[in-house]
Scaffold this active site. Sequence first.
Site, PDB file in Angstrom:
ATOM      1  N   GLU A  37       0.890  -0.750  -0.251  1.00  0.00           N
ATOM      2  CA  GLU A  37      -0.091  -0.142   0.012  1.00  0.00           C
ATOM      3  C   GLU A  37       0.743   1.286  -0.249  1.00  0.00           C
ATOM      4  OE1 GLU A  37      -2.852   0.186  -0.118  1.00  0.00           O
ATOM      5  OE2 GLU A  37      -3.931  -2.123   0.074  1.00  0.00           O
ATOM      6  N   TYR A 120      -6.402   6.622   4.696  1.00  0.00           N
ATOM      7  CA  TYR A 120      -6.142   5.251   3.468  1.00  0.00           C
ATOM      8  C   TYR A 120      -5.673   4.146   4.233  1.00  0.00           C
ATOM      9  CZ  TYR A 120      -5.254   2.414  -0.461  1.00  0.00           C
ATOM     10  OH  TYR A 120      -5.816   1.131  -1.113  1.00  0.00           O
ATOM     11  N   ASP A 138      -9.739   5.441  -1.831  1.00  0.00           N
ATOM     12  CA  ASP A 138      -8.887   6.151  -2.295  1.00  0.00           C
ATOM     13  C   ASP A 138      -9.649   6.832  -4.188  1.00  0.00           C
ATOM     14  OD1 ASP A 138      -9.396   4.208  -5.028  1.00  0.00           O
ATOM     15  OD2 ASP A 138      -7.397   3.142  -4.796  1.00  0.00           O
TER      16      ASP A 138
END
Length: 276
Positions: A37, A120, A138
């Site tokens: 990520e 996020y 996102d």
Amino acid sequence: MSEPTFATQVSRWYERNARDLPWRKPGIGAWAILVSEVMLQQTPVVRVVPAWEAWLARWPDPRALAEDTPAEAIRMWGRLGYPRRAVRLRECAVAVVERHGGVVPDRLDHLLALPGVGTYTARAVAAFAYGQRHPVVDTNVRRVVCRAIAGEPDAGPTTRPADLVATEELLPIEPAAAALASAAFMELGAVVCTARAPRCAICPVESSCAWRASGQAAPTGPTRRPQRYAGTDRQVRGLLLAVLRESTGPVPHQRLDQVWHDDVQRARALAGLVTD
């Protein structure tokens, strides 16, 4: 029999069509997902995959990275861009070791407290690593929800609290199903409901999409001004970093002087790298 929900439709599509990405394989741990990520922020998947594999081969867990130096983290970051992310990821590994015994935490508040982990990323790790029910929002997810549910062609440049609320309302109650739906929303936005050339004919929710029903066209211009790269300090930092990364020892100042013609800008970029 009731009609399948929006999340169910997209999840079924995802189970048949999801890209085969290494961090999605069964048994991939929270550390590997966290690394993916962070790397995927502002970097295309095709560039991330080999870097992610090399990173985990060297540092398979937070403790391994925490015991190494920031310099080595930057060197391994290669050409992913924004090398500060490498520094923050190592700081995150140190915090995981010191606060959580080397195990990436599963509580959202603990994830949010880690260095370099924002709204996020924390929710992505909680959902994709631990199967929890959180809105993982996102740019791709915001676009899907904005178009399919709100009927607008674009969601705008930044995530707002309202985006989290709107996405959470679409998630199934059962945590595992919600985590699957979060991944599905993201995939749909990445490969079908794209910003400029959406592939509506193959979209699993085309028939119920509020934006399609409205007849509005896709935006023709960017929702945010693209960041200029040529001639910026970012470019100079990248050139300097390439020299430093490829060296096994101290680099003479004269060698760095050769990478950029503007002495003032070069010195400023170098000072920024040293600070990082």
